[in-house]
Scaffold this motif. Structure first.
Motif, PDB file in Angstrom:
ATOM      1  N   PHE A  97       0.838  -1.203   0.000  1.00 55.97           N
ATOM      2  CA  PHE A  97       0.000   0.000   0.000  1.00 55.97           C
ATOM      3  C   PHE A  97       0.875   1.255   0.000  1.00 55.97           C
ATOM      4  CE2 PHE A  97      -1.876   3.226   2.926  1.00 55.97           C
ATOM      5  CZ  PHE A  97      -2.904   3.666   2.097  1.00 55.97           C
ATOM      6  N   GLY A 100       2.569   1.691  -3.362  1.00 51.80           N
ATOM      7  CA  GLY A 100       1.656   2.169  -4.399  1.00 51.80           C
ATOM      8  C   GLY A 100       1.355   3.644  -4.235  1.00 51.80           C
ATOM      9  N   ILE A 101       1.088   4.024  -3.009  1.00 54.48           N
ATOM     10  CA  ILE A 101       0.681   5.387  -2.747  1.00 54.48           C
ATOM     11  C   ILE A 101       1.859   6.349  -2.935  1.00 54.48           C
ATOM     12  CG2 ILE A 101       1.037   5.936  -0.310  1.00 54.48           C
ATOM     13  CD1 ILE A 101      -1.993   6.232  -0.163  1.00 54.48           C
TER      14      ILE A 101
ATOM     15  N   ARG B   2      -5.087   6.415  -9.247  1.00 61.22           N
ATOM     16  CA  ARG B   2      -4.545   5.190  -8.685  1.00 61.22           C
ATOM     17  C   ARG B   2      -4.452   5.321  -7.155  1.00 61.22           C
ATOM     18  NH1 ARG B   2       1.194   3.959  -9.032  1.00 61.22           N
ATOM     19  NH2 ARG B   2       1.536   1.985  -7.978  1.00 61.22           N
ATOM     20  N   ILE B   3      -4.031   6.504  -6.709  1.00 65.14           N
ATOM     21  CA  ILE B   3      -3.894   6.722  -5.280  1.00 65.14           C
ATOM     22  C   ILE B   3      -5.252   6.661  -4.602  1.00 65.14           C
ATOM     23  CG2 ILE B   3      -3.354   8.507  -3.587  1.00 65.14           C
ATOM     24  CD1 ILE B   3      -0.959   9.192  -5.407  1.00 65.14           C
ATOM     25  N   LEU B   6      -6.192   3.098  -4.288  1.00 63.86           N
ATOM     26  CA  LEU B   6      -5.454   2.395  -3.224  1.00 63.86           C
ATOM     27  C   LEU B   6      -6.035   2.705  -1.852  1.00 63.86           C
ATOM     28  CD1 LEU B   6      -1.823   2.888  -4.511  1.00 63.86           C
ATOM     29  CD2 LEU B   6      -2.947   0.689  -4.108  1.00 63.86           C
ATOM     30  N   ILE B   7      -6.370   3.978  -1.641  1.00 56.71           N
ATOM     31  CA  ILE B   7      -6.951   4.354  -0.347  1.00 56.71           C
ATOM     32  C   ILE B   7      -8.324   3.720  -0.187  1.00 56.71           C
ATOM     33  CG2 ILE B   7      -7.787   6.293   1.052  1.00 56.71           C
ATOM     34  CD1 ILE B   7      -5.572   7.969  -0.217  1.00 56.71           C
TER      35      ILE B   7
END
Lengths: 311, 259
Positions: A97, A100-101, B2-3, B6-7
């Protein structure tokens, strides 16, 4: 790589930072030293764009923390003080995570996570929930998430706190190994840590920088004089008198004596004059025994206490 | 994008990693099922008696499954949601503030907007699962009776909008504090107030009364339950949702200027 200029921060009426200025060169490890509540964490939070300063400027990798926070955040890895992590995630999921972030390419996430887990010795616990990990392992997960985007700048707030001695050595080794390619700011109040890992030290107290230098320079600067500790078997009254007659000696302090007449003394001389050569023959001529003669170095602890309690 | 995803994924998983989502969904379904059973049982008893007794049938008037079962069902679900949604939203920001993970999250290269939308939509996803599971009741009605499908569809559209409004207010409450109980209490209190504020419309003056009944969540919900889609109602909910999301964003941003 990092430039900080005149940073001030108010929390309500509380003046946490009062004009902090320093800079860090590329590839350097900077130790950030100060007692609790001196403004270490506040400075780090400003550098990581968690909140902006009340006034003053800070640039990381050429980007202003206030103007371009996203650019700054892309280039840093941050390990906050109490290592806040999502406890309901497994180590691997969490690192994926974070990767990715932080903008690691989707296809490379698996390899990247495997690499940082290997670097931080986490491979054995990759499937465990973070909640189940011990403090030392959590610290490593925190370090791993900071490293996962291969950042140019690492900001570590007390990275070795709460670890056992073996882990401390490992983490220090890891941090030292990271230097060179990366610029590192490391805050701590464990003094030997600074002399072991850092090239330069910033000592901060009550929101002000009180000293910036290399650990070696700081030692000699604060000392102001050459000091030697001497152990002599002889009548102490006479020994002190005799030592004081040596040219260049400013002060002789008796530190203590054991029962059999052996005394410990500290001899201070003016700078630039090595009196060691003269001590030995004088003592021997008098028929006493010289048991020990060594330079008395001020430890970083002494310097720290001296600087921080100056006012 | 994308972020945000993901969150969203992380938050959604975390609902199901702890018992929160399971407990809330289960309790919600128990209550919804209980109310559905009651109104259905009442309806079938009266209908049965009415077949025996034409006089009674005349007295109770039109016996209609849509009016007597479907409409109360949506009304009841919306009230249960009022109680349950604050429990889903309370942790979204409060927990991160308490455990300090917000410090890491907000020093990652993310914008406040991405964080907010990720959290909002993850909660919406849990909510959608929750109301989707109630679809079993209309399906049973359709299998054994002839309810109108129109009001069922508009009812669900209405529930979706009401739920989204509840969630946006709940997230706002959660962003205010690091204490989850306070977040839930504030959310529940404000929601109840918005739900019932039209009650005092008749006591206030003409203009004030109009305003009170306009800002009430109930006034705009009734149309959907009746099978009416009014753009005014849709606009009201969209404004309500955006307002509270906007306020949350301001709260997140306030750490930049607050001492």
């Amino acid at each position: 790589m990092i430039e900080v200029e005149g940073l001030t921060k108010y929390y309500g009426n509380y003046h946490a930072l009062k004009g902090v200025t320093f800079s860090v060169k590329k590839g350097e490890i900077l130790g950030f030293l100060g007692p609790n509540g001196s403004g270490k964490t506040t400075t780090m939070r400003i550098l990581t764009c968690f909140f902006p300063p009340t006034s003053g400027k800070a640039k990381v990798a050429g980007f202003d923390v206030f103007e371009e926070p996203l650019e700054v955040r892309r280039r840093i890895g941050y390990l906050p003080e109490n290592v806040p992590l999502y406890k309901d995630m497994t180590v691997e999921d969490y690192l994926a995570f974070a990767a990715g972030i932080k903008g690691v390419d989707g296809r490379k996430i698996k390899d990247t996570v495997a690499r940082v887990m290997d670097e931080c010795a986490l491979t054995g616990v990759s499937y465990k929930l973070i909640a189940e990990l011990s403090k030392g392992y959590r610290q490593r997960v925190g370090l791993a998430q900071a490293l996962v985007n291969d950042p140019e700048v690492l900001i570590l707030d007390e990275p070795t706190i709460g670890l056992d001695p073996k882990q401390i050595i490992e983490i220090r080794k890891l941090i030292k190994g990271l230097a060179g390619q990366r610029t590192i700011i490391l805050s701590t109040h464990i003094l030997p840590e600074v002399s072991m890992t850092c090239q330069r030290v910033v000592i901060i107290n009550e929101g002000r920088v009180v000293a910036i230098d290399t650990p070696q320079n700081l030692t000699s600067k604060v000392e102001g004089a050459n000091r030697f500790s001497v152990k002599i078997d002889g009548p102490s009254q006479h020994v002190i008198k005799e030592l004081e007659t040596i040219q260049g000696v400013e002060k002789v302090i008796k530190k203590g004596a054991s029962a059999n007449g052996i005394g410990d003394y500290i001899v201070e001389s003016i700078k630039g004059r090595d009196i060691r050569k003269e001590i030995a023959p004088r003592i021997v001529n008098k028929g006493w025994a010289l048991l020990e003669l060594k330079p008395h170095e001020m430890s970083l602890e002494d310097i720290f206490v001296k600087l921080v309690t100056k006012e | 994008m994308r972020i945000f995803y993901l969150i969203f994924k992380k938050e959604f998983k975390s609902y199901f990693a702890s018992p929160v989502a399971y407990v809330v969904i289960t309790m919600f379904l128990i209550l919804a099922g209980y109310f559905f059973y009651n109104s259905l049982a009442l309806f079938s008893t009266i209908s049965f008696q009415a077949t025996m007794n034409p006089m009674l049938a005349k007295q109770v008037g039109l016996l209609n499954i849509t009016e007597s079962v479907v409409r109360p069902l949506f009304g009841n679900i919306s009230v249960i949601l009022l109680l349950m949604v604050p429990l889903l939203t309370m942790r979204l920001f409060s927990e991160e503030k308490k455990s300090g993970t917000i410090e890491l999250l907000l020093t990652y290269p993310v914008t406040d907007m991405q964080v907010l939308l990720g959290k909002f939509l993850s909660c919406m996803a849990v909510f959608v699962i929750m109301i989707a599971l109630t679809a079993i009741y209309p399906v049973l009605l359709i299998a054994f009776g002839q309810p109108e499908t129109g009001p069922i569809i508009t009812g669900y559209i209405g529930l979706f909008l009401v739920g989204a409004s509840f969630i946006s207010l709940g997230i706002f409450a959660s962003s205010l504090t690091e204490n989850q109980i306070i977040a839930a209490t504030v959310a529940f209190g404000l929601l109840l107030l918005f739900w019932m504020i039209s009650f005092s419309a008749s006591l206030a003056g003409q203009t004030m009364g109009d305003i009170l009944s306009y800002i009430s969540l109930t006034a705009h919900w009734e149309g959907f339950a009746k099978g009416v889609i009014d753009t005014e109602d849709i606009v009201y909910y969209l404004i309500f949702i955006s307002l509270f999301l906007f306020l949350t964003l301001r709260i997140l941003e306030s750490k930049k200027w607050r001492g």
